[in-house]
Write an enzyme that holds these catalytic residues in place. Structure first.
Site, PDB file in Angstrom:
ATOM      1  N   GLU A 110       0.830  -1.201   0.000  1.00 19.82           N
ATOM      2  CA  GLU A 110       0.000   0.000   0.000  1.00 19.82           C
ATOM      3  C   GLU A 110       0.870   1.258   0.000  1.00 19.82           C
ATOM      4  OE1 GLU A 110      -3.429  -0.492   2.448  1.00 19.82           O
ATOM      5  OE2 GLU A 110      -3.940   1.637   2.392  1.00 19.82           O
TER       6      GLU A 110
ATOM      7  N   CYS B 120      -8.289  -1.752   4.323  1.00 19.63           N
ATOM      8  CA  CYS B 120      -8.258  -2.954   5.193  1.00 19.63           C
ATOM      9  C   CYS B 120      -9.582  -3.232   5.863  1.00 19.63           C
ATOM     10  CB  CYS B 120      -7.230  -2.821   6.306  1.00 19.63           C
ATOM     11  SG  CYS B 120      -5.931  -1.691   6.010  1.00 19.63           S
TER      12      CYS B 120
ATOM     13  N   LYS C 266     -15.558  -9.070   8.440  1.00 21.92           N
ATOM     14  CA  LYS C 266     -14.554  -9.970   7.847  1.00 21.92           C
ATOM     15  C   LYS C 266     -15.206 -11.257   7.356  1.00 21.92           C
ATOM     16  CE  LYS C 266     -10.871  -7.504   8.260  1.00 21.92           C
ATOM     17  NZ  LYS C 266     -10.061  -7.147   7.089  1.00 21.92           N
TER      18      LYS C 266
ATOM     19  N   GLU D 251     -16.407 -10.198   4.039  1.00 23.35           N
ATOM     20  CA  GLU D 251     -15.274 -10.036   3.122  1.00 23.35           C
ATOM     21  C   GLU D 251     -14.777 -11.389   2.615  1.00 23.35           C
ATOM     22  OE1 GLU D 251     -11.453  -8.881   4.851  1.00 23.35           O
ATOM     23  OE2 GLU D 251     -11.251  -7.364   3.307  1.00 23.35           O
TER      24      GLU D 251
ATOM     25  N   GLU E 256     -14.814 -12.676  -5.405  1.00 19.57           N
ATOM     26  CA  GLU E 256     -13.516 -12.511  -6.072  1.00 19.57           C
ATOM     27  C   GLU E 256     -12.341 -12.940  -5.185  1.00 19.57           C
ATOM     28  OE1 GLU E 256     -15.599 -10.192  -5.096  1.00 19.57           O
ATOM     29  OE2 GLU E 256     -14.594  -8.428  -4.269  1.00 19.57           O
TER      30      GLU E 256
END
Ligand code: SF4
Ligand code: SF4
Ligand code: SF4
Ligand code: FES
Lengths: 588, 162
Positions: free
Chosen positions: A277, A303, A362, A365, A370
């Site tokens: 990053e 994040c 999370k 996520e 993907e």
């Protein structure tokens, strides 16, 4: 202002509530709807007290003190009134404590117990228990909802989302999304702050406990676990330790005893995130400053998955500004199932990766379609800090008696820069520690490397830094004023974006979805207040300062992985495994 | 469902007119009223549209729409039908009348017949106790109603409407 509470004299500033004044006098008044610093609406009436001269009992959470007031918190009248209020709630409450997620961690349960309720004299009609398990992160059960509205206020005012709202009226009132939809069908960002403040079991995390036990017991699976930085500063609270107790070593020992095969640290990929990053930021700055080409600035950190979903939904025009870096959790999965599996001689299809996270987003996520760049689902299961606490109990482990143990190699090695990913301002500080050194060859000019203007619980923090003494390669940045901002809670993210839309210039903005950052995440032990946030942050800084290596680029294992596998930051392999893309989402 | 463009622009104009109002809650109510007036009820799409236009979470719009009885969340037929369920009417057999209507129209309270002619609505006492039991169709009151009479009245109205 002077007053007496149960004949004890107290002096408090004008505007203080009776509830707060009583706390100062060491008197605890039960509450349910009140949420310090967030909501005082006087809705539940559990906090009733008697004020001499007043006809009716008053709700102490909203009633300000008056000079000479005489308050009684423990008269027969008060006790009976409170008991009636709670009995009414219980008569409509469709719950069963023994099988409830909140058993032993429930405010309604403890209020009822403290009031000495042993029998429910009213026979109410139970609420509709409609269980909504539509989202990967959360499960809602309306039958247990006591309509305190904490979730509504947090979701609307703190998170600027407004996915939940009271509907209908009177007895038919339910708290939920628009059109009676499932949570998955509206623009909820899955942050779980509603679950973090719910006093009862009406919103809880979608549990992955059973699937993790199944994987551990599976004969041919190698179960790899990673622990997020914020977990080590809060897990201890599940076992009665005071907030801010660091339990890194005990946590590792517990995980080993539970049967996890390999114990790694999300910190490793937090260090990796900083390299990727940070280089991404320098690339954007090079394009803008040296090449004078158009490029999306500021760069936003990526994040925090709740923030990502928020940006995708409400500010899709800023998608190009989001760092393309995956979060440390997802980088870890992608690395574990490729680089590590190969090194360890494991078939990645038999590697099962579990994350321990302070976060419920999370879970969302991890199942984004993907997130399979390793050729497999990168992360197989996500446990919150609370779920881990529960599993440790299930395993019969006496947590506080455990010895301290170390992480396994090599994805268990990290620097202090990774620890501070846990709190607001931390990712920015970690990035600056590396970026400043890359640009100037010198250490970040702050004591203990802490960028103090960016620390603390202020909602929006800003800093400007003139870059001087650059290395030849970065001479085009000489004299440039680097402007950064740090925000936490999505309401503040919204504010900073509006500022940017109005022409304010920043180069780099850190956004964390939850108040205080991950240490205040939706999956942390309840109930997180500012005192606890501060304590957990202190613990994290202590962990950072205690490390020999404090800057991500000094991590020897990071150097090793670039040497053996990734080749270079933002290179082809990095691009494939560590970076991602975002999608525009419909707002409902 | 796509909302009629002319009606939407009228709604836009109304929102623009009231946009400066500070008490946003009563402002939401006013806008929802306008929408109901335009569309006959509050279609989901209209609530979504208003939420976006006013930059208010859809759940809040929905919360307001469900809180007040005067908002219809489903399409309303040409003729609202109701049976008074006050004590006097109830004692004199209003429940039987209501059941007969439900069976005849094959809808329950809050629903509209497929042909869009009748909507069965909830009512409290309308103060016509002398005529109990009472059925209302639109503004018209039918006193001393029986299940049989009610069905006949509705059949007649349907014939006239089609
Ligand atoms: S929400 Fe609390 S009171 Fe209700 S069943 Fe669960 S533990 Fe018991
Ligand atoms: S998870 Fe976050 S966005 Fe979703 S309802 Fe809860 S508080 Fe609101
Ligand atoms: S879901 Fe929980 S926080 Fe929300 S109103 Fe119900 S009890 Fe309160
Ligand atoms: S805590 Fe005071 S009314 Fe709910």
């Amino acid at each position: 202002m002077k007053l007496t509470i149960n004949a004890i004299s107290v002096e408090v500033p004008e505007g203080t509530t009776i509830l707060a004044a009583a706390a100062q006098a060491g008197i605890k008044i039960p509450t349910l709807c009140h949420l310090e610093g967030v909501q005082s609406i006087g809705a539940c009436r559990v906090c009733l007290v008697e004020v001499e001269g007043a006809k009716t009992l008053v709700a102490s959470c909203v009633m300000p003190v008056m000079e000479g007031m005489k308050v009684y918190t423990n008269t027969k009248r008060v006790r009976e009134a409170r008991r009636m209020v709670v009995e009414m709630l219980l008569s409509e409450h469709d719950g069963n404590c023994q099988t409830c997620n909140r058993n032993n961690d429930c405010e309604l349960q403890s209020v009822a117990f403290d009031l000495g309720i042993t029998d429910i004299t009213y026979q109410g009609v139970k609420g509709r228990n409609e269980v909504d398990a539509s989202t990967p992160a959360l499960v809602r059960d309306n039958g247990k909802c006591i309509k305190c509205r904490r979730c509504v206020t947090v979701c609307t005012q703190v998170q600027a989302v407004g996915a939940l709202f009271p509907q209908f009226r009177g007895f038919k009132t339910v708290i939920g999304p628009a059109f009676n939809s499932d949570l998955a069908d509206v623009s909820c960002v899955q942050c779980g702050q509603c679950a973090a403040v719910c006093p009862v079991g009406a919103i809880v995390e979608n549990s992955h406990i059973e699937r993790v036990w199944a994987a551990i017991e599976h004969p041919s699976k190698t179960v790899v676990v990673q622990t997020a930085p914020a977990v080590r500063a809060a897990l201890g609270e599940c076992f009665g330790n005071p907030p801010g107790t660091l339990v890194t070593g005990k946590m590792v020992a517990a995980l080993r005893r539970m049967g996890f095969d390999v114990i790694f640290d999300t910190n490793f990929t937090a260090d990796l995130t900083i390299i990727e990053e940070g280089m991404e930021l320098l690339k954007r700055l090079t394009t803008a400053v040296r090449d004078k080409q158009p490029v999306a600035l500021p760069q936003f950190t990526s994040c925090s998955p709740g923030w990502i979903k928020f940006a995708e939904t409400y500010y899709p025009e800023f998608i190009p500004n989001l760092s393309t870096c995956k979060s440390p959790q997802q980088m870890f999965g992608a690395i574990a199932k490729t680089y590590w599996a190969k090194k360890a001689g494991k078939d990645p299809k038999n590697v099962y990766v579990v994350s321990i996270m302070p976060c419920v987003a999370k879970k969302f996520e991890a199942q984004r379609p993907e997130m399979d760049d390793s050729g497999f689902v990168d992360i197989d299961a996500v446990l919150t800090t609370r779920e881990l606490g529960r599993m440790i109990r299930q395993a019969g482990i006496d947590f506080n008696a455990l010895p301290d143990e170390d992480y396994d190699r090599i994805l268990g090695t990290s620097t202090g820069a990774a620890d501070i990913f846990a709190n607001t301002g931390g990712v920015m500080e970690a990035a600056l520690r590396t970026a400043y050194e890359v640009i100037t060859g010198r250490n970040l000019p702050f004591e203990e490397l802490h960028v103090t203007p960016l620390a603390g619980l202020e909602g929006i923090k800003k800093a400007a830094m003139t870059i001087t003494g650059t290395l030849p390669e970065y001479s085009f940045l000489e004299g440039v004023v680097l402007k950064v901002a740090v925000v936490h809670a999505l309401g503040n993210a919204k504010r900073i974006i509006e500022e940017i839309k109005n022409g304010e210039i920043y180069h780099f903005v850190e956004v964390m979805t939850c108040p205080g950052g991950c240490i205040g995440g939706g999956g942390q032990p309840r109930l997180t207040d500012n005192e606890k946030r501060k304590k957990r942050i202190e613990a994290i800084y202590k962990e950072d300062e205690g490390k020999k290596l404090r800057k991500s680029h000094d991590n020897p294992k990071i150097k090793q992985i670039y040497g053996e596998f990734l080749n270079m930051p933002l290179g082809k392999t990095s691009h494939h495994l560590l970076h991602t893309e975002y999608i525009k989402r419909e707002r409902v | 469902m796509n909302l009629d463009a002319t009606k939407l622009s009228e709604l836009d104009a109304f929102m623009a007119e009231t946009a400066h109002k500070t008490n946003s809650h009563s402002y939401v109510i006013a806008v929802l009223h306008k929408a109901q007036q335009l569309f006959g009820y509050l279609p989901r799409e209209a609530m979504d549209y208003i939420a976006h236009a006013m930059n208010i979470p859809t759940a809040h719009i929905w919360g307001v729409a469900t809180f007040y009885h005067f908002f219809n969340l489903k399409p309303v037929g040409k003729h609202p039908v109701s049976v008074c369920m006050g004590t006097a009417c109830y004692v004199k057999g209003a429940k039987l009348v209501l059941d007969a209507i439900k069976e005849e129209l094959r809808i329950t309270i809050g629903e509209t017949t497929e042909d869009g002619i009748f909507t069965l609505q909830e009512t409290r006492c309308i103060g016509a106790c002398g005529l109990a039991p009472v059925m209302m169709v639109g503004d018209k009151i039918y006193g001393d109603i029986t299940p049989k009479k009610a069905v006949k009245v509705l059949a007649q109205i349907r014939k006239e409407t089609v």
